[in-house]
Enzyme design. Structure first.
Site, short mmCIF file in Angstrom:
data_model
loop_
_atom_site.label_atom_id
_atom_site.label_comp_id
_atom_site.label_asym_id
_atom_site.label_seq_id
_atom_site.Cartn_x
_atom_site.Cartn_y
_atom_site.Cartn_z
N HIS A 31 0.98 -1.32 -0.01
CA HIS A 31 -0.01 0.21 -0.03
C HIS A 31 0.78 1.15 -0.01
CE1 HIS A 31 -2.29 3.04 1.92
NE2 HIS A 31 -3.45 2.79 1.22
N GLU A 58 2.05 1.97 -3.49
CA GLU A 58 1.08 2.39 -4.25
C GLU A 58 1.18 4.22 -4.21
OE1 GLU A 58 -3.41 3.67 -3.51
OE2 GLU A 58 -2.92 1.57 -3.16
N GLU A 108 -4.94 8.73 6.48
CA GLU A 108 -5.78 7.68 5.67
C GLU A 108 -6.43 6.59 6.70
OE1 GLU A 108 -5.60 4.49 2.06
OE2 GLU A 108 -4.28 6.08 2.14
#
Length: 489
Positions: free
Chosen positions: A101, A104, A181
């Site tokens: 992640h 990304e 996030e």
């Protein structure tokens, strides 16, 4: 694969119908007797068992380095092209959980050819969109653009995954973004419950970990961790270059050879093995009486993508269905569970799910209830599951099959969902399953098959349960397990 169809138009001759039934024309003569045309003469126009389908062909080519190129040309003026990589959080361990992640996020922070600003300006000037996401088994980078800009889109994607600078300053700045996030995810109670569900169902395995990773890992992931992950997993045999929309397969193939042919070599030595993940019937309860509603997910172990029982479980999942208080219909709803829920005011909403991975899966239901109705709602769910095992009817199954086919076709609306379908299926099945084949496999399911498969996977099995909120009245785990074998009236 389904061949590309040729559209044919048949122009009717004046005064003739092209159906195989009789045409009756009343005459205005004195006798006024009807005159018949047609009859058996047009019987040869009846449909043949095999019909010509106007479905674009999915073309697939494999490069020498193992990278697969797959595309579907629908002839429109826009396209979606992306890289589907067989690498997600399942390939991580406890120390580097969250790396996929994190990587990304770093993809759009600049490459050796483009700074972050240059990359953003180029995408904006093209009128394109660039995006990425990470799941437990896949990482995806894709772009939506005009068909004429396909070469630039492929070049940008190749630059991103092969030449990202991964600068230390950008890494440090992105840590804060990912931590924020994580805070946003923690406010989404459905996401939290599903993370808990994976944690209890796949205890101490890779599928039990979250995609974002724990806070301490996010704070400690280094550039070396990111480079090692790319070096280990971003290899030709594990990557699919997929495209849909106005794309020419030969053009896409040449672009793939130019940008990926020499760089993404195959694995040297053993290919990283997918770690096995054992399902454990268990529970996680997080009681918080200050919350207004209880959030609960209950699931049994299902099967992987390629298992022959997958389609039948999808039909069973459709039989359970979804519901919330905004729905009309009441007792006329097709889902029996929705009827019970609506009539008894048992919950605010529920959503059935069938999550598949390579070799396992979760089949179950997520619900949002008030404190007083948690036990009654769970009992209604288990009672409906037992009915699937013993008494589901042919008419219900036929309705569910039609609904499943409709939903699957409606999801393939536009180049982006089609491209996602191509990429995902190429990673899961190593081919794109034609729609007629998929429909035929769904049509082959009957009520007896649903009862047999549901008995095999549901009846007498210990479920995994994740519960959050005011759950004081939730029955204990042993009682829940006993209700998987019989139901009280």
């Amino acid at each position: 694969m389904a061949a590309a169809a040729v559209s044919r138009t048949l122009l009717p001759v004046a005064g003739r119908r092209l159906w195989g039934f009789t045409r009756r024309l009343p005459l205005r003569a004195a006798a006024a007797q009807p005159l018949y045309f047609g009859g058996d003469r047009l019987r040869s126009t009846q449909a043949a068992p095999q019909v010509v389908l106007n479905v674009p062909e999915t073309q697939v080519t494999c490069l020498e380095n193992g990278l697969r190129v797959a595309s579907e040309n629908s002839g429109i003026s826009t396209c979606t092209v992306g890289l589907w990589i067989d690498a997600g959080s399942r390939y991580e361990n406890e120390k580097n959980n969250g790396t996929a992640h994190f990587l990304e996020h770093m993809a759009f922070k600049g490459t050796k050819k483009r700074s972050q600003l240059d990359l953003e300006l180029e995408i904006e000037n093209m009128g394109a969109h660039l995006n990425a996401y990470t799941s437990r088994e896949q990482t995806v980078y894709y772009a939506k653009a005009f068909s004429k800009d396909l070469p630039r889109a492929v070049e940008i994607l190749a630059d991103i995954i092969q030449n990202s600078t991964l600068g230390e300053a950008e890494i440090e700045r992105e840590r804060g973004v990912i931590l924020r996030e994580m805070q946003e995810v923690e406010t989404n109670l459905q996401e939290v419950v599903f993370d808990y569900l994976h944690a209890t169902a796949y205890q101490n395995t890779a599928l039990g970990r979250t995609i974002l990773g724990p806070t301490e890992n996010i704070k400690s992931i280094s550039r070396k961790d990111l480079v090692d992950y790319i070096t280990t997993h971003y290899k030709g045999p594990r990557i699919v270059l997929a495209a849909a929309g106005g794309v020419c397969h030969n053009e896409l193939l040449e672009l793939a050879k130019f940008h990926f042919g020499d760089s993404l070599c195959a694995h040297k030595g053993d290919v990283p093995a997918l770690p096995p993940c054992k399902f454990t019937g268990s529970e996680i309860r997080v009681r918080d009486d200050k919350m207004p509603l209880a959030h609960l997910a209950v699931a049994i172990e299902a099967v992987g993508w390629t298992h022959p029982d997958t389609i039948c479980l999808m039909v069973a999942n459709t039989l359970i269905g979804n519901w919330d208080r905004s729905f009309g219909g009441g007792m006329n709803l097709s889902s029996k569970l929705a009827q019970l829920t609506c009539h008894g005011n048992l919950c605010h909403s529920f959503q059935s799910f069938n999550t598949s991975y390579t070799d396992t899966g979760l089949w179950g239901l997520y619900m949002v209830c008030e404190q007083a109705t948690v036990a009654d709602m769970l009992h209604a769910v288990q009672k409906e599951w037992m009915r699937l095992c013993t008494a589901v009817s042919e008419s219900e199954v036929a309705r569910a099959k039609n609904l499943l086919k409709t939903n699957m076709l409606l999801q393939l609306d536009g180049s982006t969902p089609i491209c996602e379908d191509i990429g995902r299926q190429m990673l899961c099945y190593n081919r794109r399953i034609p729609i007629p084949e998929l429909e035929a496999r769904i049509d082959a399911v009957d009520a007896e098959m649903v009862r047999e498969v549901c008995t095999k996977y549901i009846y007498g099995k210990s479920p995994a349960i994740a519960a959050l909120g005011p759950i004081e009245r939730l029955p204990d785990f042993n009682q829940i397990c006993s209700n998987m074998r019989w139901t009280r009236d």
